[in-house]
Structures are given as C-alpha cells and as structure tokens.
Motif scaffolding. Structure first.
Motif, PDB file in Angstrom:
ATOM      1  N   ASP A 153       0.854  -1.181   0.000  1.00 20.14           N
ATOM      2  CA  ASP A 153       0.000   0.000   0.000  1.00 20.14           C
ATOM      3  C   ASP A 153       0.890   1.231   0.000  1.00 20.14           C
ATOM      4  OD1 ASP A 153      -2.521   1.286   2.354  1.00 20.14           O
ATOM      5  OD2 ASP A 153      -1.656   2.124   0.536  1.00 20.14           O
ATOM      6  N   PRO A 154       0.860   2.068  -1.067  1.00 14.14           N
ATOM      7  CA  PRO A 154       1.754   3.208  -1.124  1.00 14.14           C
ATOM      8  C   PRO A 154       1.545   4.200   0.014  1.00 14.14           C
ATOM      9  CG  PRO A 154       0.812   2.774  -3.284  1.00 14.14           C
ATOM     10  CD  PRO A 154       0.076   1.919  -2.300  1.00 14.14           C
ATOM     11  N   GLY A 155       0.400   4.164   0.690  1.00 14.56           N
ATOM     12  CA  GLY A 155       0.149   5.110   1.753  1.00 14.56           C
ATOM     13  C   GLY A 155       0.488   4.598   3.139  1.00 14.56           C
ATOM     14  N   ARG A 156       0.876   3.354   3.272  1.00 10.40           N
ATOM     15  CA  ARG A 156       1.076   2.785   4.599  1.00 10.40           C
ATOM     16  C   ARG A 156       2.552   2.461   4.811  1.00 10.40           C
ATOM     17  NH1 ARG A 156      -2.370   0.911   8.098  1.00 10.40           N
ATOM     18  NH2 ARG A 156      -4.047   0.919   6.566  1.00 10.40           N
ATOM     19  N   PRO A 157       3.181   3.095   5.829  1.00 10.46           N
ATOM     20  CA  PRO A 157       4.605   2.825   6.061  1.00 10.46           C
ATOM     21  C   PRO A 157       4.842   1.460   6.668  1.00 10.46           C
ATOM     22  CG  PRO A 157       3.742   4.247   7.779  1.00 10.46           C
ATOM     23  CD  PRO A 157       2.617   4.038   6.783  1.00 10.46           C
ATOM     24  N   PRO A 158       6.008   0.874   6.409  1.00 10.96           N
ATOM     25  CA  PRO A 158       6.358  -0.366   7.094  1.00 10.96           C
ATOM     26  C   PRO A 158       6.397  -0.126   8.600  1.00 10.96           C
ATOM     27  CG  PRO A 158       7.916   0.123   5.329  1.00 10.96           C
ATOM     28  CD  PRO A 158       7.061   1.328   5.500  1.00 10.96           C
ATOM     29  N   ALA A 159       6.122  -1.150   9.377  1.00 14.70           N
ATOM     30  CA  ALA A 159       6.144  -1.000  10.831  1.00 14.70           C
ATOM     31  C   ALA A 159       7.533  -0.573  11.276  1.00 14.70           C
ATOM     32  CB  ALA A 159       5.756  -2.317  11.496  1.00 14.70           C
ATOM     33  N   ARG A 160       7.580   0.416  12.168  1.00 13.08           N
ATOM     34  CA  ARG A 160       8.856   0.868  12.701  1.00 13.08           C
ATOM     35  C   ARG A 160       9.273  -0.087  13.820  1.00 13.08           C
ATOM     36  NH1 ARG A 160      10.027   5.420  10.219  1.00 13.08           N
ATOM     37  NH2 ARG A 160       8.391   6.879   9.626  1.00 13.08           N
ATOM     38  N   VAL A 161      10.468  -0.592  13.745  1.00 12.50           N
ATOM     39  CA  VAL A 161      10.948  -1.583  14.708  1.00 12.50           C
ATOM     40  C   VAL A 161      11.939  -0.906  15.646  1.00 12.50           C
ATOM     41  CG1 VAL A 161      12.108  -3.788  14.994  1.00 12.50           C
ATOM     42  CG2 VAL A 161      10.635  -3.391  13.008  1.00 12.50           C
ATOM     43  N   ASP A 162      11.648  -0.901  16.943  1.00  9.56           N
ATOM     44  CA  ASP A 162      12.478  -0.203  17.916  1.00  9.56           C
ATOM     45  C   ASP A 162      13.419  -1.143  18.660  1.00  9.56           C
ATOM     46  OD1 ASP A 162      11.378   2.234  17.284  1.00  9.56           O
ATOM     47  OD2 ASP A 162       9.776   2.075  18.751  1.00  9.56           O
TER      48      ASP A 162
ATOM     49  N   TYR B 101       7.394  13.031   9.302  1.00 12.76           N
ATOM     50  CA  TYR B 101       6.486  12.203  10.099  1.00 12.76           C
ATOM     51  C   TYR B 101       5.028  12.512   9.803  1.00 12.76           C
ATOM     52  CZ  TYR B 101      10.507  10.736  12.928  1.00 12.76           C
ATOM     53  OH  TYR B 101      11.703  10.203  13.361  1.00 12.76           O
ATOM     54  N   VAL B 102       4.706  13.791   9.655  1.00 15.61           N
ATOM     55  CA  VAL B 102       3.330  14.170   9.333  1.00 15.61           C
ATOM     56  C   VAL B 102       2.893  13.554   8.009  1.00 15.61           C
ATOM     57  CG1 VAL B 102       1.892  16.133   8.623  1.00 15.61           C
ATOM     58  CG2 VAL B 102       3.250  16.271  10.720  1.00 15.61           C
ATOM     59  N   ALA B 103       3.829  13.469   7.056  1.00 19.79           N
ATOM     60  CA  ALA B 103       3.516  12.912   5.739  1.00 19.79           C
ATOM     61  C   ALA B 103       3.696  11.397   5.681  1.00 19.79           C
ATOM     62  CB  ALA B 103       4.392  13.572   4.677  1.00 19.79           C
ATOM     63  N   GLU B 104       4.032  10.778   6.823  1.00 19.63           N
ATOM     64  CA  GLU B 104       4.196   9.330   6.910  1.00 19.63           C
ATOM     65  C   GLU B 104       5.267   8.820   5.947  1.00 19.63           C
ATOM     66  OE1 GLU B 104       0.086   8.099   6.242  1.00 19.63           O
ATOM     67  OE2 GLU B 104      -0.147   7.803   8.397  1.00 19.63           O
TER      68      GLU B 104
ATOM     69  N   ALA C 136      -5.570  14.673   2.995  1.00 22.09           N
ATOM     70  CA  ALA C 136      -6.477  14.522   4.134  1.00 22.09           C
ATOM     71  C   ALA C 136      -5.807  13.710   5.241  1.00 22.09           C
ATOM     72  CB  ALA C 136      -7.775  13.859   3.687  1.00 22.09           C
ATOM     73  N   ARG C 137      -5.073  12.661   4.856  1.00 17.15           N
ATOM     74  CA  ARG C 137      -4.371  11.842   5.849  1.00 17.15           C
ATOM     75  C   ARG C 137      -3.274  12.645   6.535  1.00 17.15           C
ATOM     76  NH1 ARG C 137      -3.626   7.768   2.869  1.00 17.15           N
ATOM     77  NH2 ARG C 137      -1.473   8.090   2.235  1.00 17.15           N
ATOM     78  N   ARG C 138      -2.557  13.480   5.772  1.00 12.29           N
ATOM     79  CA  ARG C 138      -1.512  14.308   6.369  1.00 12.29           C
ATOM     80  C   ARG C 138      -2.111  15.285   7.374  1.00 12.29           C
ATOM     81  NH1 ARG C 138       2.211  15.919   1.055  1.00 12.29           N
ATOM     82  NH2 ARG C 138       2.875  13.772   0.533  1.00 12.29           N
TER      83      ARG C 138
END
Length: 225
Positions: A7-16, A80-83, A214-216
């Motif tokens: 999904d171009p709008g969904r970032p990969p999960a950030r792994v901490d 971050y706001v723009a994911e 809208a998502r931003r």
C-alpha cells in the motif's frame, strides 16, 4: 521518500528493537519520533513540476547555524506528518544538499538521522544486487511504481555541525538513501521510469492526491500540529 510496501500510503512497521542514529547503535529505548521533531514546524511539501525539485541543490557551506538546525528539525516533523521514511530539503522548498531519514532495513534495524552534502560511494561490493521494488515519493503524493535500485549503498557526508558521516544502507534503507540523494541532484524517481510508467504514476497521483492530503492533515492534528 514515501514508506511504500504493498500500500503506497502505509509505512512499514517501525521496529524499535534495534536503532542506529547517525549510523551508530543506540543503547536503551528510542522514541517513536526522533527528538528533533519536537522542536520542528510543519512545512509545505513541494510537488512534481515545481522548479526547486528539478534543479541541483547547493552545497551547504556554513555548519552549526541555527538556521540549519531549524531546517533539520522541520524536515523531521514534516516527514512524520507525511508518513514518510525520508525527506530532502528541496522537498520543503530549500535548495540545499541535506536530507533526513527514519527508515528500517531488512534486518529490522531502524535507521534515523540526517546527512549534509551526501555523496554515494560508487564502488560496488561483489554481493550487491539490483532489486526491483515499489517506490513512492512525498512529492508525488499517492503514487507508487516499481524502480530497480542496488540493494547496498554507502553515503558519505557530514552532520549539521560539520562532523564527517559514513552511512551504510542495505535493502529498503539503501533505496531510501539513493532516493533522497537523487532529490539533491534535482531528480525524482519518475525520471527513472519509462514514459508509460511515468504517466501511470501521475494518474495515480491525480486520483489519490486529495486522500493523501487529508491523511496528512489528520496526522498533523494527532501530533498536535
């Protein structure tokens, strides 16, 4: 760079579990957003067609200035706001050779930092491969296309105080470093596509642009910005 998987709008999960800041491992927990973002302001992201995106950026010649520090802070928060997982200075209208990143690699290591005046090392290790994967860009909102890039790269440059940096990336993080460095030469990933694929990407942008904005806006509100 947009954090793109299927999904171009969904970032990969950030792994901490493991974090490297400015190329160095971090002991203990690291926050979900880089500390710089707390000091930053959201800037407008430039879009394909705007002149600042299509010309080479200027070298940074003055280090350690309040203006440069503020730009790094603003880039982090805007990213971050723009994911996204990377953002170059000309993507907020500033034609300087600088970008920030917060990007995972294939080993689950989270890479966070900024780099000034980066140059990619052209020497190729014997194990380097060319990988086709989906790529997006915050300046081409909503679009994602397959782009071949090497799966290993090394960026050499400086931090905002003028200290030398060597940042090595593999897999998705290597793609991020290459994508953002391209920006500083005035190139978008669209420039690496065939004419047909470029038209397809621009059609995707036209169809999805308003939803992305809208998502931003929603993300900015959630961050109190």
């Amino acid at each position: 760079m947009t954090a793109v998987s299927v999904d171009p709008g969904r970032p990969p999960a950030r792994v901490d579990r493991r974090v490297r800041v400015q190329g160095e491992p971090v002991d203990g927990p690291y926050p979900p957003l880089a500390p710089e973002a707390r000091r930053g302001s959201v800037r407008r992201i430039t879009e394909v067609g705007e002149e600042v995106l299509h010309r080479p950026c200027r070298e940074v010649t003055e280090f350690g200035t309040p203006e440069l520090a503020a730009l790094v802070d603003d880039l982090f928060l805007t990213m971050y706001v723009a994911e996204g997982c990377g953002l170059a200075a000309n993507q907020v209208g500033v034609g300087l050779r600088l970008f920030v990143y917060d990007c995972p690699d294939e080993h689950g290591v989270r890479h966070v930092g900024h780099i000034v005046n980066p140059v990619l090392d052209q020497s190729a290790p014997a194990t380097r491969r060319l990988i086709d994967d989906t790529e997006g860009c915050l300046s081409v909102p909503g679009a994602g296309m397959s782009v071949p890039r090497p799966d290993h790269t090394v960026a050499r440059g400086y931090d905002q105080h003028g200290n030398p940096l060597v940042i090595e990336g593999t897999d998705y993080f290597a793609r991020c470093l290459q994508h953002e460095t391209d920006h500083l030469y005035g190139h978008l990933y669209l420039d690496r596509l065939s004419k047909r694929d470029r038209k397809d990407a621009l059609r995707q942008m036209a169809d999805r642009r308003e939803a992305v904005f809208a998502r931003r806006t929603k993300t900015a509100a959630e961050l109190g910005r």
